[in-house]
Write an enzyme that holds these catalytic residues in place. Sequence first.
Site, PDB file in Angstrom:
ATOM      1  N   GLY A  49     -37.161  -3.115  28.667  1.00  0.00           N
ATOM      2  CA  GLY A  49     -37.757  -2.877  27.365  1.00  0.00           C
ATOM      3  C   GLY A  49     -38.866  -3.906  27.145  1.00  0.00           C
ATOM      4  O   GLY A  49     -39.907  -3.812  27.755  1.00  0.00           O
ATOM      5  N   ASP A 273     -45.856   2.203  41.265  1.00  0.00           N
ATOM      6  CA  ASP A 273     -45.416   1.822  39.928  1.00  0.00           C
ATOM      7  C   ASP A 273     -46.641   1.814  39.004  1.00  0.00           C
ATOM      8  O   ASP A 273     -47.566   1.027  39.195  1.00  0.00           O
ATOM      9  CB  ASP A 273     -44.773   0.429  39.984  1.00  0.00           C
TER      10      ASP A 273
HETATM   11  N1  STX Z   1     -41.454  -1.843  29.457  1.00  0.00           N
HETATM   12  C1  STX Z   1     -40.904  -1.814  30.718  1.00  0.00           C
HETATM   13  C2  STX Z   1     -39.400  -1.928  30.710  1.00  0.00           C
HETATM   14  O1  STX Z   1     -38.863  -2.999  30.760  1.00  0.00           O
HETATM   15  C3  STX Z   1     -42.904  -1.976  29.417  1.00  0.00           C
HETATM   16  C4  STX Z   1     -38.638  -0.716  30.619  1.00  0.00           C
HETATM   17  N2  STX Z   1     -39.119   0.472  30.617  1.00  0.00           N
HETATM   18  N3  STX Z   1     -38.071   1.348  30.486  1.00  0.00           N
HETATM   19  C5  STX Z   1     -36.983   0.653  30.425  1.00  0.00           C
HETATM   20  O2  STX Z   1     -37.303  -0.637  30.512  1.00  0.00           O
HETATM   21  C6  STX Z   1     -35.581   1.216  30.289  1.00  0.00           C
HETATM   22  C7  STX Z   1     -35.411   2.326  31.284  1.00  0.00           C
HETATM   23  C8  STX Z   1     -34.557   0.145  30.511  1.00  0.00           C
HETATM   24  C9  STX Z   1     -35.372   1.764  28.902  1.00  0.00           C
END
Ligand code: STX
Length: 324
Positions: A49, A273
């Site tokens: 997140g 990615d």
């Molecule tokens: N955010 C990247 C990240 O940490 C920019 C992330 N993206 N999706 C997730 O984490 C989950 C699948 C854990 C919700």
Amino acid sequence: MNKSVSRRTLYPRHDARRTGRLRVTDIHEIYWEESGRPDGLPVIALHGGPGGGSSPEMRRFFDADRYRIILADQRGCGRSTPHSELSENTTWDLVDDIERIREMLGIEKWVVFGGSWGSTLSLAYAVTHPERVYGLILRGIFLITDAEIQWFYQSGASRLFPDAYERYVAPIPEDERGDLLSAFHSRLTGDDRQVRIEAARAWARWEGETLSLRGPKTRPPRFDEDSFVDAFARIECHYFMNGGFFAHDGWLLDAAARTLRGIPGHIVHGRYDVVTPLSSAWALKKAWPDAHLSIVPDAGHSSLEPGIVDELIRACDAFARRFA
Ligand code: STX
């Protein structure tokens, strides 16, 4: 020969043995859980997140006969309360919470595992408390630099996913699209509940649709739940507006170069990615000679891409043999 036939897959599902809630401030209470072998090698797995919450699948990267597995939901998300709360919610608060959990469980030293924002937080923790870390297993390196934020939330990833990008910017009027982070931040923190949830849905959906190599149709089910997207979007946007709460742009990479020498690391990163481009993993590997970087040739960002799972499980097994 054909690597795809010998790829490792997740360990079997297993339940938490013990769960609890830890009050960390007057307002915040965080959920934690423990599974696996009680006297096994301790590992804390940090979710992404920020604001994503942990999921039971995260336990499955570890051999439950060898690891003592700790998961926790960071402030404001998952089962932690108050849900979606932004006050007293910074990187350094989360680093303190990790220490509180470690002390509560009587763990001297542990393996730290995290992907995406979980890699950011793992690094922030390790540079602050290096003596507590046997080693780091990191996936989808994210250093919260201005360049990374610009790439994903403004323009860059937009060129690879113009279809999903159109849905992302839809709630923002054209005259505010020059600074999408600010435009989303004001809506996600404003008083209008309808505006807030529309912004949160669009924000989260963008990430859900760009996460895996196979693209928009494969977004995970959680990204369609309002309570998940509200915390996820608000907490992410709050952290990114604040540059991850780091002292300056690029701070985390500098700190890693200063502090991580002698701490072993496995970095796993998908070649394709789009959420967190490979260049950050590359820079980290160069700054930290004790880390090994595996570039997965056929993977995007998600922890569940088959090639990413394979490399992460091999890294977790290798640490279990080395430190147990
Ligand atoms: N955010 C990247 C990240 O940490 C920019 C992330 N993206 N999706 C997730 O984490 C989950 C699948 C854990 C919700």
